[in-house]
Write a protein that holds these residues in place. Sequence first.
Motif, PDB file in Angstrom:
ATOM      1  N   GLY A  27       2.871   4.495 -50.723  1.00  0.00           N
ATOM      2  CA  GLY A  27       3.389   5.820 -51.032  1.00  0.00           C
ATOM      3  C   GLY A  27       2.647   6.383 -52.217  1.00  0.00           C
TER       4      GLY A  27
ATOM      5  N   ASP B 156      11.111  10.538 -59.310  1.00  0.00           N
ATOM      6  CA  ASP B 156      11.735   9.238 -59.039  1.00  0.00           C
ATOM      7  C   ASP B 156      12.474   8.733 -60.276  1.00  0.00           C
TER       8      ASP B 156
ATOM      9  N   SER C  61       2.277   5.460 -55.222  1.00  0.00           N
ATOM     10  CA  SER C  61       1.613   4.617 -56.230  1.00  0.00           C
ATOM     11  C   SER C  61       0.290   4.044 -55.729  1.00  0.00           C
TER      12      SER C  61
ATOM     13  N   ASN D 228       7.477   2.012 -50.748  1.00  0.00           N
ATOM     14  CA  ASN D 228       7.164   2.659 -49.469  1.00  0.00           C
ATOM     15  C   ASN D 228       7.362   1.654 -48.332  1.00  0.00           C
TER      16      ASN D 228
ATOM     17  N   ASP E 109      10.964   1.486 -47.623  1.00  0.00           N
ATOM     18  CA  ASP E 109      11.378   2.607 -46.756  1.00  0.00           C
ATOM     19  C   ASP E 109      11.119   2.240 -45.287  1.00  0.00           C
TER      20      ASP E 109
END
Length: 281
Positions: free
Chosen positions: A145, A30, A147, A77, A80
């Motif tokens: 996600g 990332d 993390s 996330n 997303d």
Amino acid sequence: MASRPVSSLQSLNTWDSISYLSQREAAEIDDILMGPLGFSVDQLMELAGLSVATAIAEVYRSTEYNRVLAICGPGNNGGDGLVAARHLHHFGYNLSVCYPKRTPKPLYDGLVTQLESLCVPFLSVEDLSMDLSNDFDILVDAMFGFSFRAPKLCAKRFCGPHHFLGGRFVPPSIVDKYKLQLPPYPGTSMCVRIGKPSQIDISALRENYISPEFLEDQVEDDPFNQIDREDRSRDEIEESIGARQRRDSRFSRIKLAMKRRIALLRKNREQVERFLLLSSK
Ligand SMILES: NC(=O)C1=CN([C@@H]2O[C@H](COP(=O)(O)OP(=O)(O)OC[C@H]3O[C@@H](n4cnc5c(N)ncnc54)[C@H](OP(=O)(O)O)[C@@H]3O)[C@@H](O)[C@H]2O)[C@H](O)CC1
């Protein structure tokens, strides 16, 4: 008009050769993407969300599975998930979003505004019933996600019937550095199926299905014990699938034998009828 691209449903059995990233590697990639490689977070989020939406649309037709709930967490996330919700709306699904811990940043505010402008309802946790399957056909889990602070083996443990991989933008330098083995993406598809499409309709197995929901008293203090417990449950599920298949195969043998018997009885009846006809003449 161009012909339709090859569906990723027709794709490749690449399960054995696929490579997996650790949490640290995923976060590192990332940083590289958004640093030296010049991507922006909203751009990557858009690509991630669109891949999710197209993967869903490949498997679940909007005419059959229309009611979608996207549960979005506080990080990227969740972002997303908001993007996926917008694309799914445009694909013809009936969307609802649950986004209980909003991130006060312009990127997320924008994503929320876009959904509001499409009249997508935002539901609070209290609005949701205990059994989501009564109100929704599809659940998009965009809560956490890489993390998430807990042992989470994600893709490696995934044993659902449809497993897709997005990421059709990864530059060659990353592929080389992390020795990624990416499968070829079919046509213009944003995602590729990994592993075999399931031969078994899970919904048909409900009566044998051991629910993976955790009841409070089933949660282990030590997360690694939890993973062991899940492994044991999965073995039991696989065993029950095997039993079901064996039973199905026995049923089909019995059905075939019955069909033959009925055919024989019909033939006998025809012979008797012919005999009666002849003897009456
Ligand atoms: N590489 C790409 O193509 C892109 C990936 N994206 C997606 O982004 C996530 C990673 O996003 P990130 O924001 O780093 O993290 P998460 O979404 O996983 O979650 C962070 C938030 O979760 C909270 N958190 C973490 N653990 C817990 C826990 N055990 N209990 C409760 N809450 C937890 C955390 O809370 P803080 O207290 O630390 O603030 C965060 O709020 C990646 O997986 C991809 O899906 C991007 O779209 C960019 C492109």
